[in-house]
Design a protein around this motif. Sequence first.
Motif, PDB file in Angstrom:
ATOM      1  N   ARG A  23       0.838  -1.207   0.000  1.00  0.00           N
ATOM      2  CA  ARG A  23       0.000   0.000   0.000  1.00  0.00           C
ATOM      3  C   ARG A  23       0.874   1.259   0.000  1.00  0.00           C
ATOM      4  NH1 ARG A  23      -5.218   0.674   3.138  1.00  0.00           N
ATOM      5  NH2 ARG A  23      -6.001   2.122   1.650  1.00  0.00           N
ATOM      6  N   LEU A  24       1.825   1.312   0.904  1.00  0.00           N
ATOM      7  CA  LEU A  24       2.700   2.485   1.005  1.00  0.00           C
ATOM      8  C   LEU A  24       3.431   2.752  -0.306  1.00  0.00           C
ATOM      9  CD1 LEU A  24       4.118   4.733   2.598  1.00  0.00           C
ATOM     10  CD2 LEU A  24       5.784   3.018   3.330  1.00  0.00           C
ATOM     11  N   ASN A  25       4.000   1.717  -0.893  1.00  0.00           N
ATOM     12  CA  ASN A  25       4.763   1.908  -2.125  1.00  0.00           C
ATOM     13  C   ASN A  25       3.882   2.342  -3.288  1.00  0.00           C
ATOM     14  OD1 ASN A  25       7.788   1.227  -1.899  1.00  0.00           O
ATOM     15  ND2 ASN A  25       6.766  -0.239  -0.568  1.00  0.00           N
ATOM     16  N   PHE A  26       2.709   1.759  -3.416  1.00  0.00           N
ATOM     17  CA  PHE A  26       1.798   2.203  -4.478  1.00  0.00           C
ATOM     18  C   PHE A  26       1.349   3.641  -4.246  1.00  0.00           C
ATOM     19  CE2 PHE A  26       0.996  -2.356  -5.597  1.00  0.00           C
ATOM     20  CZ  PHE A  26       1.291  -2.254  -6.946  1.00  0.00           C
ATOM     21  N   GLU A  27       1.031   3.984  -2.999  1.00  0.00           N
ATOM     22  CA  GLU A  27       0.616   5.360  -2.705  1.00  0.00           C
ATOM     23  C   GLU A  27       1.734   6.355  -3.000  1.00  0.00           C
ATOM     24  OE1 GLU A  27      -2.856   4.583   0.615  1.00  0.00           O
ATOM     25  OE2 GLU A  27      -0.838   5.045   1.332  1.00  0.00           O
ATOM     26  N   LEU A  28       2.965   6.005  -2.670  1.00  0.00           N
ATOM     27  CA  LEU A  28       4.099   6.886  -2.963  1.00  0.00           C
ATOM     28  C   LEU A  28       4.292   7.083  -4.466  1.00  0.00           C
ATOM     29  CD1 LEU A  28       6.686   5.681  -0.293  1.00  0.00           C
ATOM     30  CD2 LEU A  28       5.465   7.871  -0.347  1.00  0.00           C
ATOM     31  N   GLU A  29       3.853   6.122  -5.257  1.00  0.00           N
ATOM     32  CA  GLU A  29       3.935   6.229  -6.717  1.00  0.00           C
ATOM     33  C   GLU A  29       2.709   6.909  -7.326  1.00  0.00           C
ATOM     34  OE1 GLU A  29       6.481   5.572  -8.742  1.00  0.00           O
ATOM     35  OE2 GLU A  29       7.703   5.048  -7.003  1.00  0.00           O
ATOM     36  N   GLY A  30       1.763   7.339  -6.472  1.00  0.00           N
ATOM     37  CA  GLY A  30       0.634   8.106  -6.959  1.00  0.00           C
ATOM     38  C   GLY A  30      -0.652   7.337  -7.207  1.00  0.00           C
ATOM     39  N   TYR A  31      -0.729   6.106  -6.711  1.00  0.00           N
ATOM     40  CA  TYR A  31      -1.930   5.301  -6.899  1.00  0.00           C
ATOM     41  C   TYR A  31      -2.921   5.495  -5.749  1.00  0.00           C
ATOM     42  CZ  TYR A  31       0.543   2.731 -10.536  1.00  0.00           C
ATOM     43  OH  TYR A  31       1.219   2.399 -11.673  1.00  0.00           O
ATOM     44  N   ASP A  32      -4.193   5.320  -6.059  1.00  0.00           N
ATOM     45  CA  ASP A  32      -5.253   5.243  -5.056  1.00  0.00           C
ATOM     46  C   ASP A  32      -5.392   3.758  -4.727  1.00  0.00           C
ATOM     47  OD1 ASP A  32      -7.501   5.510  -3.459  1.00  0.00           O
ATOM     48  OD2 ASP A  32      -8.860   5.850  -5.136  1.00  0.00           O
ATOM     49  N   VAL A  33      -5.112   3.359  -3.484  1.00  0.00           N
ATOM     50  CA  VAL A  33      -5.020   1.947  -3.122  1.00  0.00           C
ATOM     51  C   VAL A  33      -6.148   1.536  -2.189  1.00  0.00           C
ATOM     52  CG1 VAL A  33      -3.536   0.173  -2.091  1.00  0.00           C
ATOM     53  CG2 VAL A  33      -2.505   2.108  -3.307  1.00  0.00           C
ATOM     54  N   SER A  34      -6.780   0.419  -2.517  1.00  0.00           N
ATOM     55  CA  SER A  34      -7.737  -0.239  -1.626  1.00  0.00           C
ATOM     56  C   SER A  34      -7.143  -1.588  -1.259  1.00  0.00           C
ATOM     57  CB  SER A  34      -9.074  -0.461  -2.331  1.00  0.00           C
ATOM     58  OG  SER A  34      -9.680   0.750  -2.654  1.00  0.00           O
ATOM     59  N   THR A  35      -7.400  -2.044  -0.045  1.00  0.00           N
ATOM     60  CA  THR A  35      -6.872  -3.339   0.371  1.00  0.00           C
ATOM     61  C   THR A  35      -7.972  -4.182   0.996  1.00  0.00           C
ATOM     62  OG1 THR A  35      -6.212  -2.576   2.574  1.00  0.00           O
ATOM     63  CG2 THR A  35      -4.565  -2.398   0.832  1.00  0.00           C
ATOM     64  N   VAL A  36      -7.832  -5.499   0.829  1.00  0.00           N
ATOM     65  CA  VAL A  36      -8.673  -6.476   1.510  1.00  0.00           C
ATOM     66  C   VAL A  36      -7.789  -7.646   1.915  1.00  0.00           C
ATOM     67  CG1 VAL A  36     -10.866  -5.834   0.418  1.00  0.00           C
ATOM     68  CG2 VAL A  36      -9.416  -7.539  -0.649  1.00  0.00           C
ATOM     69  N   THR A  37      -8.303  -8.478   2.822  1.00  0.00           N
ATOM     70  CA  THR A  37      -7.466  -9.526   3.403  1.00  0.00           C
ATOM     71  C   THR A  37      -7.906 -10.948   3.100  1.00  0.00           C
ATOM     72  OG1 THR A  37      -8.736  -9.486   5.452  1.00  0.00           O
ATOM     73  CG2 THR A  37      -6.812  -8.028   5.328  1.00  0.00           C
ATOM     74  N   ASN A  38      -9.003 -11.125   2.361  1.00  0.00           N
ATOM     75  CA  ASN A  38      -9.446 -12.490   2.071  1.00  0.00           C
ATOM     76  C   ASN A  38     -10.184 -12.551   0.733  1.00  0.00           C
ATOM     77  OD1 ASN A  38     -12.378 -12.072   2.529  1.00  0.00           O
ATOM     78  ND2 ASN A  38     -11.726 -11.699   4.635  1.00  0.00           N
ATOM     79  N   GLY A  39     -10.408 -13.772   0.263  1.00  0.00           N
ATOM     80  CA  GLY A  39     -11.028 -13.970  -1.035  1.00  0.00           C
ATOM     81  C   GLY A  39     -12.440 -13.419  -1.170  1.00  0.00           C
ATOM     82  N   PRO A  40     -13.346 -13.753  -0.239  1.00  0.00           N
ATOM     83  CA  PRO A  40     -14.711 -13.232  -0.362  1.00  0.00           C
ATOM     84  C   PRO A  40     -14.782 -11.700  -0.354  1.00  0.00           C
ATOM     85  CG  PRO A  40     -14.683 -15.114   1.111  1.00  0.00           C
ATOM     86  CD  PRO A  40     -13.248 -14.782   0.806  1.00  0.00           C
ATOM     87  N   ASP A  41     -13.982 -11.053   0.486  1.00  0.00           N
ATOM     88  CA  ASP A  41     -13.967  -9.588   0.502  1.00  0.00           C
ATOM     89  C   ASP A  41     -13.390  -9.031  -0.805  1.00  0.00           C
ATOM     90  OD1 ASP A  41     -15.090  -9.599   3.011  1.00  0.00           O
ATOM     91  OD2 ASP A  41     -13.253  -9.010   4.061  1.00  0.00           O
ATOM     92  N   ALA A  42     -12.419  -9.738  -1.381  1.00  0.00           N
ATOM     93  CA  ALA A  42     -11.848  -9.307  -2.658  1.00  0.00           C
ATOM     94  C   ALA A  42     -12.910  -9.331  -3.746  1.00  0.00           C
ATOM     95  CB  ALA A  42     -10.670 -10.207  -3.044  1.00  0.00           C
ATOM     96  N   LEU A  43     -13.697 -10.405  -3.796  1.00  0.00           N
ATOM     97  CA  LEU A  43     -14.775 -10.485  -4.791  1.00  0.00           C
ATOM     98  C   LEU A  43     -15.766  -9.353  -4.625  1.00  0.00           C
ATOM     99  CD1 LEU A  43     -15.822 -14.232  -5.161  1.00  0.00           C
ATOM    100  CD2 LEU A  43     -14.900 -12.702  -6.904  1.00  0.00           C
ATOM    101  N   ALA A  44     -16.176  -9.107  -3.401  1.00  0.00           N
ATOM    102  CA  ALA A  44     -17.156  -8.046  -3.141  1.00  0.00           C
ATOM    103  C   ALA A  44     -16.607  -6.679  -3.542  1.00  0.00           C
ATOM    104  CB  ALA A  44     -17.555  -8.052  -1.665  1.00  0.00           C
ATOM    105  N   LYS A  45     -15.378  -6.406  -3.198  1.00  0.00           N
ATOM    106  CA  LYS A  45     -14.763  -5.113  -3.506  1.00  0.00           C
ATOM    107  C   LYS A  45     -14.570  -4.955  -5.012  1.00  0.00           C
ATOM    108  CE  LYS A  45     -12.486  -2.134  -1.012  1.00  0.00           C
ATOM    109  NZ  LYS A  45     -13.062  -1.004  -0.303  1.00  0.00           N
TER     110      LYS A  45
END
Length: 70
Positions: A23-45
């Motif tokens: 997350r930190l590295n992508f944000e430092l490169e100018g990206y808007d980052v969302s994170t999730v921690t498991n498969g079902p949440d990834a699908l929903a997001k």
Amino acid sequence: EGRAQKPRVLVVEDEEALRSALRLNFELEGYDVSTVTNGPDALAKWRGAHFDAVVMDVMLPGMDGFAVVE
């Protein structure tokens, strides 16, 4: 005003330290980052939003990364 929208990245990672570092590295490169921690949440997001890229762990709780992408 006149600003281009930041590219959006979804990071799917259950290990906290790695998720935070990505997350930190992508944000430092100018990206808007969302994170999730498991498969079902990834699908929903993923279904609920547009992402320009997805960084997917393959060994996730609930559903592995291969099944999420499929």
